[in-house]
Design a protein around this motif. Structure first.
Motif, PDB file in Angstrom:
ATOM      1  N   SER B 198     -21.404  -6.717   1.072  1.00 40.46           N
ATOM      2  CA  SER B 198     -22.578  -6.920   1.908  1.00 40.46           C
ATOM      3  C   SER B 198     -23.532  -5.737   1.780  1.00 40.46           C
ATOM      4  O   SER B 198     -23.120  -4.592   1.781  1.00 40.46           O
ATOM      5  CB  SER B 198     -22.171  -7.146   3.364  1.00 40.46           C
ATOM      6  OG  SER B 198     -21.992  -5.929   3.999  1.00 40.46           O
ATOM      7  N   GLN B 258     -12.666  -9.231 -12.267  1.00 40.68           N
ATOM      8  CA  GLN B 258     -12.266 -10.585 -11.952  1.00 40.68           C
ATOM      9  C   GLN B 258     -13.152 -11.147 -10.834  1.00 40.68           C
ATOM     10  O   GLN B 258     -13.542 -10.413  -9.934  1.00 40.68           O
ATOM     11  CB  GLN B 258     -10.840 -10.456 -11.424  1.00 40.68           C
ATOM     12  CG  GLN B 258      -9.959 -11.607 -11.614  1.00 40.68           C
ATOM     13  CD  GLN B 258      -8.583 -11.248 -11.062  1.00 40.68           C
ATOM     14  OE1 GLN B 258      -8.120 -10.105 -11.178  1.00 40.68           O
ATOM     15  NE2 GLN B 258      -7.949 -12.212 -10.450  1.00 40.68           N
ATOM     16  N   THR B 260     -12.746 -12.928  -8.179  1.00 38.91           N
ATOM     17  CA  THR B 260     -12.337 -12.851  -6.778  1.00 38.91           C
ATOM     18  C   THR B 260     -12.481 -11.446  -6.207  1.00 38.91           C
ATOM     19  O   THR B 260     -12.409 -11.265  -4.999  1.00 38.91           O
ATOM     20  CB  THR B 260     -10.877 -13.292  -6.631  1.00 38.91           C
ATOM     21  OG1 THR B 260     -10.132 -12.701  -7.695  1.00 38.91           O
ATOM     22  CG2 THR B 260     -10.760 -14.798  -6.697  1.00 38.91           C
ATOM     23  N   LEU B 261     -12.664 -10.447  -7.065  1.00 39.13           N
ATOM     24  CA  LEU B 261     -12.746  -9.080  -6.562  1.00 39.13           C
ATOM     25  C   LEU B 261     -14.183  -8.587  -6.435  1.00 39.13           C
ATOM     26  O   LEU B 261     -14.418  -7.455  -6.008  1.00 39.13           O
ATOM     27  CB  LEU B 261     -11.974  -8.124  -7.481  1.00 39.13           C
ATOM     28  CG  LEU B 261     -10.506  -8.456  -7.685  1.00 39.13           C
ATOM     29  CD1 LEU B 261      -9.839  -7.401  -8.543  1.00 39.13           C
ATOM     30  CD2 LEU B 261      -9.794  -8.545  -6.346  1.00 39.13           C
ATOM     31  N   GLY B 263     -16.429  -9.269  -4.423  1.00 39.14           N
ATOM     32  CA  GLY B 263     -16.868  -9.044  -3.051  1.00 39.14           C
ATOM     33  C   GLY B 263     -16.664  -7.635  -2.556  1.00 39.14           C
ATOM     34  O   GLY B 263     -17.164  -7.262  -1.498  1.00 39.14           O
ATOM     35  N   SER B 264     -15.921  -6.822  -3.305  1.00 43.62           N
ATOM     36  CA  SER B 264     -15.709  -5.451  -2.839  1.00 43.62           C
ATOM     37  C   SER B 264     -16.436  -4.438  -3.713  1.00 43.62           C
ATOM     38  O   SER B 264     -16.216  -3.248  -3.586  1.00 43.62           O
ATOM     39  CB  SER B 264     -14.210  -5.148  -2.803  1.00 43.62           C
ATOM     40  OG  SER B 264     -13.675  -5.330  -4.083  1.00 43.62           O
ATOM     41  N   LYS B 265     -17.292  -4.923  -4.614  1.00 46.17           N
ATOM     42  CA  LYS B 265     -17.976  -4.001  -5.524  1.00 46.17           C
ATOM     43  C   LYS B 265     -19.379  -3.659  -5.026  1.00 46.17           C
ATOM     44  O   LYS B 265     -20.058  -4.494  -4.447  1.00 46.17           O
ATOM     45  CB  LYS B 265     -18.084  -4.629  -6.920  1.00 46.17           C
ATOM     46  CG  LYS B 265     -16.745  -4.801  -7.613  1.00 46.17           C
ATOM     47  CD  LYS B 265     -16.159  -3.457  -7.965  1.00 46.17           C
ATOM     48  CE  LYS B 265     -14.793  -3.646  -8.618  1.00 46.17           C
ATOM     49  NZ  LYS B 265     -14.118  -2.380  -8.853  1.00 46.17           N
ATOM     50  N   LEU B 421     -21.487 -15.110  -2.925  1.00 48.68           N
ATOM     51  CA  LEU B 421     -20.154 -14.520  -2.848  1.00 48.68           C
ATOM     52  C   LEU B 421     -19.092 -15.602  -2.714  1.00 48.68           C
ATOM     53  O   LEU B 421     -18.079 -15.606  -3.417  1.00 48.68           O
ATOM     54  CB  LEU B 421     -20.063 -13.548  -1.662  1.00 48.68           C
ATOM     55  CG  LEU B 421     -18.675 -13.023  -1.321  1.00 48.68           C
ATOM     56  CD1 LEU B 421     -18.116 -12.186  -2.466  1.00 48.68           C
ATOM     57  CD2 LEU B 421     -18.687 -12.190  -0.053  1.00 48.68           C
ATOM     58  N   GLN B 425     -16.057 -16.708  -5.314  1.00 48.00           N
ATOM     59  CA  GLN B 425     -14.672 -16.681  -4.841  1.00 48.00           C
ATOM     60  C   GLN B 425     -14.048 -18.063  -4.851  1.00 48.00           C
ATOM     61  O   GLN B 425     -12.871 -18.217  -4.561  1.00 48.00           O
ATOM     62  CB  GLN B 425     -14.611 -16.096  -3.436  1.00 48.00           C
ATOM     63  CG  GLN B 425     -14.887 -14.608  -3.437  1.00 48.00           C
ATOM     64  CD  GLN B 425     -14.866 -14.024  -2.052  1.00 48.00           C
ATOM     65  OE1 GLN B 425     -14.978 -14.738  -1.060  1.00 48.00           O
ATOM     66  NE2 GLN B 425     -14.723 -12.722  -1.964  1.00 48.00           N
TER      67      GLN B 425
END
Lengths: 281, 445
Positions: B198, B258, B260-261, B263-265, B421, B425
């Motif tokens: 976010s 990947q 699915t990951l 969202g944390s970058k 996002l 995902q």
């Protein structure tokens, strides 16, 4: 003595009184007034009536969703925090070796600030989930569980201290009399210990319920509401409405007032019901 | 009785004391208070303030809002008695929310320097926002890695340099073949992480979305200018949604991370992946140079950093250039004192016309400015800014303007970002993204 106290009353109450006025009462009243206004910054408000309250619920379902998520989180957290804290308190009042060390260790997390804690747990949880190809934002359930774990970790120590104080205050003669009468461990727990620590339970429930409801920093740092606001709690939603959207400042303020009423009502109800069960000391 | 009086006096003293303590803050009323939008230039602005004080004896207070918090910071700062005297609006939409605070700059020197007067934010006769920097974005690529790829004997495409990539089809073929050969190229993925945490998703929900919507809005025959068309469109058809998907999917399918990951970058994650040579391409603008250059262990040489336009597979995109425009407009606070207004305008004038000021702007801030006080030689030295200038000067290419200044609201972008996002995902489908773009445009307008 009484007279002297009365005479010096203004002097003693003044510093706190002023601080209370500046930091709480004035902003609070201003906040309630602003919730009926359309404004951009807090100094240029125009009165519009109840429009903001209507918009808070009709514009989108964010606020209701956030409240619902908050309730789910609070119910689970309050139960788990209090049960675990009470169990730890019981274990650490039996004079085991290293009691003081354990008490300190359990209390420590409470000394770390919310934002820091949120980021620490984000790293930990992501570290685990990465191995399976997920991250904490993959699913709202991870966010919910993460918040619950975090809150437990932070608050158990504090509640434990309160329970320990309560348990230590139970008079020994009562416990011994019960033992002589042949009460088992479970009977002792439910009929002697729990009724005796009712005041502690009142306090702990009050603290956990209000703290869980008002949770903001940890929520912001851990998930910031992702994915798609599904892990957004009420306080974060209010913040995002107020600051994130031009033209929604009044709506955010209205949500804040509604939220205040809800928290106050729940806290008062809880105090009333648990207070009734307290045993006269 | 005496004691009562002394108690009252004591409390009076306490009151006075607390008020005089509160009053201490009042002395810090600066003639110029500059609320800076660009965190990456925070240190430079501090230097500028010092230089200005040395030269003119006027103190400039600089406050920088942290990334993505400018609106919040401005909202709380402007309500104070020491409000910012110079602040920034991000385009016509941003101006709408701050119009009560914007001074008419029609007679200012800064406005007279503006080469193309139509760039300013105007309403009626008045001029309320003056752009001060022109920026461009596209796909930044590391030419060293590209050349290594084109030298591979087993490459499956028949182009032999990155300059020959002129449309989405070629780009896709090259990227996918690069992914197949990533071990030989020594990279972990072709594209840097598509950061979707976010507040870090603006490269997609704003910058990338600009391209398909530009193509759609330029087809609107009622308006000559696509931004104007955007501002006046109550609804959009999102006709080029599949083209948006083309490039977005290419990013995520050939990414170092990947899906699915993602969202944390964050953006800085992507930029450091690029700087460390782990990836060959990243979508960003020329402001990212400082981020790339400052990464520890940066392996990308200055001469290898190039720009490529955002090809999304529309007809005739061989002639499409970079996305060039601005979302940085200076505004002066109407509610400041006359003295402050004068001092602020003088400061801006100095910054963009004096030798010292211009030196800072060109060499430290690395700004390409829209002002006629800068000669053709006074351009920033960084490789990405040079690329932007090169694309601007290329007559055969059509520059894509920043029409995202006409997007309905910040919330529109946020909603699109969180939908993207969920799409990567796997919890939402592409048609949901399309629906969100259309619905939110309508409801946020």
């Amino acid at each position: 003595m009484e007279k002297t106290l009365k005479r010096w009353f203004p002097v003693f109450v003044l510093p706190t009184g002023i601080a209370f006025l500046i930091a709480f009462l004035i902003p609070f009243i201003m906040g309630i007034y602003l919730s009926f206004c359309e404004f951009r910054t807090v100094t240029d408000a125009q009165f519009v009536g109840f429009v903001n309250y209507v918009r808070a619920f009709t514009e989108n379902s964010d606020f209701v969703n956030a409240l619902w998520f908050t309730v789910k989180f609070t119910v689970v957290s309050v139960i788990s925090i209090n049960i675990i804290a009470f169990a730890l308190a019981l274990a650490l009042t039996r004079g085991l070796k290293g009691t003081n060390l354990f008490r300190t260790v359990f209390f420590m997390p409470n000394l770390i600030g919310g934002i820091v804690l949120g980021y620490i747990w984000q790293v930990i949880i992501n570290g685990v989930l990465y191995n399976f190809g997920y991250s904490i934002t993959s699913d709202a359930t991870y966010g919910l569980l993460g918040l619950i774990v975090l809150m437990n970790w932070q608050m158990i120590g504090y509640m434990m201290i309160i329970y320990i104080a309560g348990i230590q205050n139970i008079p020994h003669d009562i416990l011994e009399a019960a033992k002589v009468d042949g009460a088992g461990k479970i009977r002792m727990l439910f009929n002697i210990i729990i009724p005796s620590v009712m005041p502690s339970i009142t306090i702990c429930l009050f603290l956990t319920i209000t703290n869980c409801f008002k949770l903001f920093d940890q929520n912001l740092a851990l998930t910031a509401g992702a994915p798609a606001k599904q892990t957004q709690m009420a306080a974060l939603d209010i913040y995002n409405t107020f600051y994130g959207r031009i033209g929604f400042e009044g709506v955010g303020q209205a949500k804040a007032v509604v939220f205040f009423l809800i928290v106050a009502a729940i806290a008062l109800l809880q105090l009333y019901f648990t207070g009734k069960r307290e045993v006269e000391g | 009785m005496k004691k009562r009086i002394s108690a009252l006096i004591l409390s009076l003293i306490l009151i006075l004391l607390s008020f005089s303590l509160a009053g201490c803050g009042k002395n810090s009323n600066y003639p110029v208070y500059f609320l800076n939008f660009k965190p990456e230039s925070a240190a430079v602005y501090e230097e500028i303030a010092k230089a200005y004080e040395k030269e003119k004896g006027v103190t400039v207070k600089v406050v920088t809002a942290a990334a993505n918090t400018y609106e919040q910071t401005l909202k709380s700062e402007i309500a104070k008695s020491n409000a910012p005297t110079i602040f920034q609006v991000n385009g016509p939409i941003g101006y709408q929310s701050w119009k009560e605070y914007c001074l008419d700059l029609k007679d200012s020197k800064l406005y007279s320097y503006l080469t193309d007067k139509s760039l300013a934010i105007t309403e009626g006769e008045g001029v309320y926002g003056i752009p001060y920097v022109v920026e461009g974005y596209g796909i930044i690529y590391n030419n060293a890695i590209m050349q290594k790829y084109f030298a591979l004997p087993e490459k499956k495409v028949n182009v032999s340099s990155a300059d020959e990539i002129k449309n989405f089809e070629t780009l896709k073929a090259v990227v996918e073949d690069m992914t197949a050969n990533k071990d030989k190229l020594g990279i972990e993925g072709v594209f840097a992480s598509t950061s979707l945490s976010s507040g870090e998703d603006w490269r997609w929900q704003t910058h990338l979305l600009n391209v398909p919507l530009y193509h759609e809005l330029s087809e609107n025959v009622d308006y000559d200018d696509p931004t104007l068309a955007g501002l006046n469109s109550k609804e959009i058809a999102f006709r080029y949604s599949d083209n948006f998907k083309n490039l977005f999917d290419l990013y995520t399918n050939n990414s170092i991370t990947q899906k699915t990951l993602l969202g944390s970058k964050s953006t800085s994650d992507s930029m450091s992946e690029f700087a460390l040579g782990k990836v060959a391409m990243v979508q960003n603008g020329n402001w990212a140079w400082s981020q790339i250059a400052n990464v520890n262990g940066n392996t990308v040489s200055e001469n290898d950093i190039k720009f490529m336009p955002l090809y999304i597979g529309v007809a005739g995109e061989e002639h499409q250039g970079l996305c060039i425009g601005t979302e940085n407009y200076f505004a002066v606070n109407k509610n400041a004192t006359d003295e402050q207004k004068r001092a602020s305008l003088e400061f801006l004038d100095w910054l963009f016309s004096s030798e010292t000021g211009k030196d800072f702007v060109t060499n430290k801030l690395d700004f390409i400015t829209p002002f006629n006080t800068f000669t053709n030689e006074e351009l920033p030295n960084d490789p990405l800014a040079k690329e932007v200038v090169r694309y601007m000067k290329d007559e055969s290419l059509t520059t894509v303007p920043w029409i995202f200044t006409s997007f309905p609201s910040e919330n529109f972008k946020t909603e699109v970002g969180s939908e993207l996002l969920q799409y990567v995902q796997g919890s939402r489908e592409w048609k949901d993204v399309v629906a969100t773009v259309k619905d939110k445009w309508k409801s946020e307008r």
